[in-house]
Design a protein around this motif. Sequence first.
Motif, mmCIF file in Angstrom:
data_model
loop_
_atom_site.group_PDB
_atom_site.id
_atom_site.type_symbol
_atom_site.label_atom_id
_atom_site.label_comp_id
_atom_site.label_asym_id
_atom_site.label_seq_id
_atom_site.Cartn_x
_atom_site.Cartn_y
_atom_site.Cartn_z
ATOM 1 N N ASP A 284 0.712 -1.126 -0.022
ATOM 2 C CA ASP A 284 -0.008 -0.006 0.144
ATOM 3 C C ASP A 284 0.807 1.304 0.086
ATOM 4 O O ASP A 284 1.495 1.636 1.165
ATOM 5 C CB ASP A 284 -0.947 -0.082 1.238
ATOM 6 C CG ASP A 284 -1.754 1.301 1.143
ATOM 7 O OD1 ASP A 284 -1.892 2.094 0.170
ATOM 8 O OD2 ASP A 284 -2.656 1.019 2.225
ATOM 9 N N GLU A 285 0.958 1.838 -1.203
ATOM 10 C CA GLU A 285 1.915 3.214 -1.248
ATOM 11 C C GLU A 285 1.464 4.139 -0.521
ATOM 12 O O GLU A 285 2.107 5.057 -0.001
ATOM 13 C CB GLU A 285 2.077 3.520 -2.732
ATOM 14 C CG GLU A 285 3.113 2.448 -3.418
ATOM 15 C CD GLU A 285 4.283 2.428 -2.933
ATOM 16 O OE1 GLU A 285 4.929 3.482 -2.543
ATOM 17 O OE2 GLU A 285 5.208 1.335 -3.005
ATOM 18 N N GLN B 145 3.423 6.776 2.463
ATOM 19 C CA GLN B 145 3.507 7.963 2.187
ATOM 20 C C GLN B 145 2.739 8.651 3.706
ATOM 21 O O GLN B 145 3.502 9.422 4.212
ATOM 22 C CB GLN B 145 2.603 8.663 1.196
ATOM 23 C CG GLN B 145 2.913 10.069 0.891
ATOM 24 C CD GLN B 145 4.398 10.546 0.776
ATOM 25 O OE1 GLN B 145 5.143 9.948 -0.048
ATOM 26 N NE2 GLN B 145 4.680 11.398 1.452
ATOM 27 N N ASP B 146 1.855 8.311 4.150
ATOM 28 C CA ASP B 146 1.165 8.534 5.447
ATOM 29 C C ASP B 146 2.182 8.506 6.357
ATOM 30 O O ASP B 146 2.540 9.229 7.355
ATOM 31 C CB ASP B 146 -0.045 7.977 5.973
ATOM 32 C CG ASP B 146 -1.247 8.345 4.834
ATOM 33 O OD1 ASP B 146 -1.118 9.093 4.212
ATOM 34 O OD2 ASP B 146 -2.195 7.346 4.637
ATOM 35 N N THR B 147 2.883 7.255 6.671
ATOM 36 C CA THR B 147 3.908 6.895 7.599
ATOM 37 C C THR B 147 5.122 8.013 7.454
ATOM 38 O O THR B 147 5.562 8.310 8.344
ATOM 39 C CB THR B 147 4.325 5.751 7.301
ATOM 40 O OG1 THR B 147 3.574 4.627 7.771
ATOM 41 C CG2 THR B 147 5.711 5.152 8.740
ATOM 42 N N ILE B 148 5.725 8.276 6.096
ATOM 43 C CA ILE B 148 6.642 9.047 5.896
ATOM 44 C C ILE B 148 6.224 10.731 6.530
ATOM 45 O O ILE B 148 6.909 10.963 7.172
ATOM 46 C CB ILE B 148 6.932 9.027 4.485
ATOM 47 C CG1 ILE B 148 7.575 7.927 4.103
ATOM 48 C CG2 ILE B 148 7.845 10.398 3.967
ATOM 49 C CD1 ILE B 148 7.929 7.833 2.529
ATOM 50 N N ASP B 149 5.103 10.938 6.235
ATOM 51 C CA ASP B 149 4.576 12.489 6.646
ATOM 52 C C ASP B 149 4.601 12.373 8.184
ATOM 53 O O ASP B 149 4.739 13.561 8.665
ATOM 54 C CB ASP B 149 3.197 12.651 6.000
ATOM 55 C CG ASP B 149 3.282 12.618 4.474
ATOM 56 O OD1 ASP B 149 4.339 13.065 4.052
ATOM 57 O OD2 ASP B 149 2.150 12.671 3.893
ATOM 58 N N HIS C 279 5.018 -6.738 4.680
ATOM 59 C CA HIS C 279 5.578 -5.472 4.644
ATOM 60 C C HIS C 279 4.799 -4.496 5.089
ATOM 61 O O HIS C 279 4.036 -3.891 4.389
ATOM 62 C CB HIS C 279 6.528 -5.321 3.600
ATOM 63 C CG HIS C 279 7.803 -6.462 3.285
ATOM 64 N ND1 HIS C 279 8.611 -5.995 2.277
ATOM 65 C CD2 HIS C 279 7.950 -7.399 3.784
ATOM 66 C CE1 HIS C 279 9.425 -7.074 2.204
ATOM 67 N NE2 HIS C 279 9.092 -8.034 3.279
ATOM 68 N N ASP C 280 4.878 -4.014 6.529
ATOM 69 C CA ASP C 280 4.091 -3.043 6.779
ATOM 70 C C ASP C 280 4.966 -1.712 7.241
ATOM 71 O O ASP C 280 5.644 -1.724 8.065
ATOM 72 C CB ASP C 280 3.502 -3.803 8.097
ATOM 73 C CG ASP C 280 2.534 -2.565 8.783
ATOM 74 O OD1 ASP C 280 2.149 -1.590 8.138
ATOM 75 O OD2 ASP C 280 1.791 -3.101 9.979
ATOM 76 N N PRO C 281 4.615 -0.615 6.662
ATOM 77 C CA PRO C 281 5.203 0.718 6.719
ATOM 78 C C PRO C 281 4.919 1.224 8.312
ATOM 79 O O PRO C 281 5.732 1.885 8.665
ATOM 80 C CB PRO C 281 4.864 1.491 5.847
ATOM 81 C CG PRO C 281 3.450 0.986 5.298
ATOM 82 C CD PRO C 281 3.529 -0.402 5.480
#
Length: 279
Positions: free
Chosen positions: A90-91, A95-99, A216-218
Amino acid sequence: PPAAPPPQDFSLGDPETRKITATMARLTNALLLGCCCGAAALVAPRGHGRVRLAPRMVAQPPVRSASAPSVWAPNSWTEKEVKQPPKYPDEGAVQDTIDELKGSAPLVFAGEVRDLHEALAKATAGNGFLLMGGDCAESFNEFSVDHVRDTFRVILQQALILTFGGSMPVIKVGRMAGQFAKPRSEPDEVRDGVALPSYRGDNINGEDFTPESRIHDPRRMLRAYHQSAQTLNILRAFATGGYADMSRLHAWNLDFVEKSEQGSQYRALGRQIDESLRF
């Protein structure tokens, strides 16, 4: 090219000095932590009882290639080749994790980085000894204050032995507070004919051999960040709160070696250091 380093000389003179040095070696092995000593080697000058650390090699500054970026940025890594990247399904979650991580406080501050740079520069010049220790990989399930404390005091014990034997400052670097990923030799793990993605460390997926655990879970990066922050807070408290003070060297003995031969040898060394400090 730099001259070849001189051969190591371990001729230690009198029998008492040889006995102390052998004890130091056994203690270091018993502490079960590796150390990195690329900048210096143990050398004993002839005719002297104490072992000293002499430089073997001075680090050369890296040569910057024409294609290398001139300015580092948090996303500089995207310009590099990544051998084993996570494969997140889930891209949007990535991105939510990076933010969320972008808005979090830094784990290490600029002043701490500068202090380490200065200490490492002294080690490359032969004026210090670099000691690195910690777990191969940290785990979410094994995290506790006691585990962090025990790792910290083992590093303190090793540093004490090296400082006493080498008469040189020891730079202590913990392999902690962020060591959650594991490179693997194969992308998949096969058990009884069932293939699942390899366990890549708690930062990426779970160790249980189930399809759900091996995804794989961000979001795991967020848990790793918060555990790293707690670990660093515990380490800073122990380092600045008096636990790392030399006067507490007898309190650093771990329970599993306290009543062993190695524990007795460490206490004997501690008494020698106590006498030196009182003098």
